[in-house]
Design a protein around this motif. Sequence first.
Motif, PDB file in Angstrom:
ATOM      1  N   SER A  27     -10.539  -5.389  16.220  1.00 63.10           N
ATOM      2  CA  SER A  27     -11.246  -4.204  15.539  1.00 63.10           C
ATOM      3  C   SER A  27     -12.394  -4.164  14.882  1.00 63.10           C
ATOM      4  CB  SER A  27     -10.149  -3.691  14.476  1.00 63.10           C
ATOM      5  OG  SER A  27      -8.728  -3.501  14.831  1.00 63.10           O
ATOM      6  N   GLN A  30     -14.530  -1.624  13.427  1.00 61.96           N
ATOM      7  CA  GLN A  30     -13.751  -0.637  13.046  1.00 61.96           C
ATOM      8  C   GLN A  30     -13.062  -0.864  11.483  1.00 61.96           C
ATOM      9  OE1 GLN A  30     -12.247   0.747  17.495  1.00 61.96           O
ATOM     10  NE2 GLN A  30     -10.818   0.737  15.704  1.00 61.96           N
ATOM     11  N   GLY A 130      -4.921   5.495  18.029  1.00 60.90           N
ATOM     12  CA  GLY A 130      -6.363   5.717  18.490  1.00 60.90           C
ATOM     13  C   GLY A 130      -6.402   7.109  19.356  1.00 60.90           C
ATOM     14  N   GLU A 158      -8.089   6.911  14.650  1.00 61.71           N
ATOM     15  CA  GLU A 158      -9.266   6.117  14.756  1.00 61.71           C
ATOM     16  C   GLU A 158      -9.875   6.410  15.912  1.00 61.71           C
ATOM     17  OE1 GLU A 158      -8.896   1.861  12.609  1.00 61.71           O
ATOM     18  OE2 GLU A 158      -7.249   2.213  13.978  1.00 61.71           O
ATOM     19  N   ASN A 159     -10.744   7.364  15.949  1.00 63.04           N
ATOM     20  CA  ASN A 159     -11.526   7.828  17.323  1.00 63.04           C
ATOM     21  C   ASN A 159     -12.860   6.863  17.647  1.00 63.04           C
ATOM     22  OD1 ASN A 159     -12.589   9.404  19.413  1.00 63.04           O
ATOM     23  ND2 ASN A 159     -13.793  10.631  18.114  1.00 63.04           N
ATOM     24  N   ASN A 160     -12.546   6.067  18.433  1.00 65.94           N
ATOM     25  CA  ASN A 160     -13.689   5.096  19.057  1.00 65.94           C
ATOM     26  C   ASN A 160     -14.032   5.327  20.246  1.00 65.94           C
ATOM     27  OD1 ASN A 160     -11.562   4.144  20.862  1.00 65.94           O
ATOM     28  ND2 ASN A 160     -11.283   2.356  19.640  1.00 65.94           N
ATOM     29  N   ASN A 194     -17.004   4.729   9.872  1.00 66.73           N
ATOM     30  CA  ASN A 194     -17.882   3.599   9.311  1.00 66.73           C
ATOM     31  C   ASN A 194     -18.578   3.620   8.023  1.00 66.73           C
ATOM     32  OD1 ASN A 194     -17.500   2.439  11.958  1.00 66.73           O
ATOM     33  ND2 ASN A 194     -19.449   2.737  12.609  1.00 66.73           N
ATOM     34  N   ASP A 222     -14.390   9.008  13.132  1.00 67.33           N
ATOM     35  CA  ASP A 222     -15.065   8.513  14.146  1.00 67.33           C
ATOM     36  C   ASP A 222     -15.674   6.943  14.010  1.00 67.33           C
ATOM     37  OD1 ASP A 222     -14.527  11.077  15.217  1.00 67.33           O
ATOM     38  OD2 ASP A 222     -16.400  11.994  14.353  1.00 67.33           O
ATOM     39  N   THR A 223     -15.408   6.234  14.741  1.00 64.39           N
ATOM     40  CA  THR A 223     -15.772   4.882  14.689  1.00 64.39           C
ATOM     41  C   THR A 223     -15.962   4.160  16.058  1.00 64.39           C
ATOM     42  OG1 THR A 223     -15.241   2.693  13.616  1.00 64.39           O
ATOM     43  CG2 THR A 223     -13.269   3.947  14.655  1.00 64.39           C
ATOM     44  N   TYR A 224     -16.071   2.972  16.398  1.00 67.62           N
ATOM     45  CA  TYR A 224     -16.369   2.412  17.509  1.00 67.62           C
ATOM     46  C   TYR A 224     -16.037   0.745  17.606  1.00 67.62           C
ATOM     47  CZ  TYR A 224     -19.356   1.899  21.862  1.00 67.62           C
ATOM     48  OH  TYR A 224     -19.663   1.893  23.102  1.00 67.62           O
ATOM     49  N   ARG A 225     -15.385   0.458  18.842  1.00 70.12           N
ATOM     50  CA  ARG A 225     -15.203  -0.840  18.747  1.00 70.12           C
ATOM     51  C   ARG A 225     -16.233  -1.516  19.482  1.00 70.12           C
ATOM     52  NH1 ARG A 225     -13.493  -1.515  23.971  1.00 70.12           N
ATOM     53  NH2 ARG A 225     -12.530   0.336  25.080  1.00 70.12           N
ATOM     54  N   TRP A 249     -24.198   2.286  17.771  1.00 68.64           N
ATOM     55  CA  TRP A 249     -23.049   2.205  17.010  1.00 68.64           C
ATOM     56  C   TRP A 249     -23.029   1.068  16.286  1.00 68.64           C
ATOM     57  CZ3 TRP A 249     -19.364   5.687  15.301  1.00 68.64           C
ATOM     58  CH2 TRP A 249     -19.535   6.742  16.203  1.00 68.64           C
TER      59      TRP A 249
END
Length: 308
Positions: A27, A30, A130, A158-160, A194, A222-225, A249
């Motif tokens: 993660s 995230q 996700g 958790e929208n990555n 974030n 909204d996030t990003y791995r 990101w």
Amino acid sequence: MLRIRLIEEAIAERYAEQEMRCPVHLSIGQEAVAVGVCAELRRTDKVVSTHRCHAHYLAKGGDLKAMMAEIYGKAAGCCGGRGGSMHLFDDDVGMLLSLPIVASCMPIAVGAALALRQEGTDGVAATFFGDGSIEEGVFHESMNFAALHRLPVLFVLENNLYSCYTGLADRQPDRPLADLAKAHAMAAETADGNDLEAVRAATARAVARGRAGEGPTLLVFDTYRWREHCGPNYDNDIGYRTEAEFQGWKAGCPVERTAAALRAAGLLDEALEAALRRELGAEVAEAFDFARNAPFPAADSVKDHVYG
């Protein structure tokens, strides 16, 4: 968030030693979602997670040594070394379980919320998932049941942006993901995943609704791995996302954003941060030493917990 980051970076660094023989879904990038949500939950509130579960387990207060022993397949692991990275639980802190089957965590969280209602408490249950999970039928079944019975459930999306290697635009029509709640007459909130304080504020409102008997909430963060879907490496070179997207990101790193805010408020300086990193580094090293030195499950226990 820093603790989670350092633990997962250590997992990534040591994974090539091939002593952790299970897949790992990290993660890194995230962390604010896990920490922001769990900061608003009580110890007795229930959490159900997915294959990408380390951050949720740790943010809810799960035992680090038991987690690392589980990843190393040792008897001291939280599942006795039988589940690995994707199967973490800690009853003492309300971490019910994590499941790798996409979207399978949702109905369990709904059931937990129903149980909390039947017990006469004002507890809430949260299910992390996700963006790939919203394409499963059980997502809508769980949302519908929770809304119909006004259950205290937090559906934490958790929208990555990616389901493994397929982007959101190739899987979903162009509309806000929070609109999915409208079909179930459910409250919804969207926030920058974030931004720790934004996540925590949205979660606080959802928790308050749940405790007051006002039903479930869909939370879209909204996030990003940063790393590959499964594994310790970076994979920006294989074509499903660009280096420029990744760097954009990464510039919004939730750990660094929070640290910058703390510095600006006079609550963090170089000396304090260095001391914190030393303290956490020692804890991480101790957990790895514990896991590596712990015994494997006894051979004669191979048939335990197996049912036909």
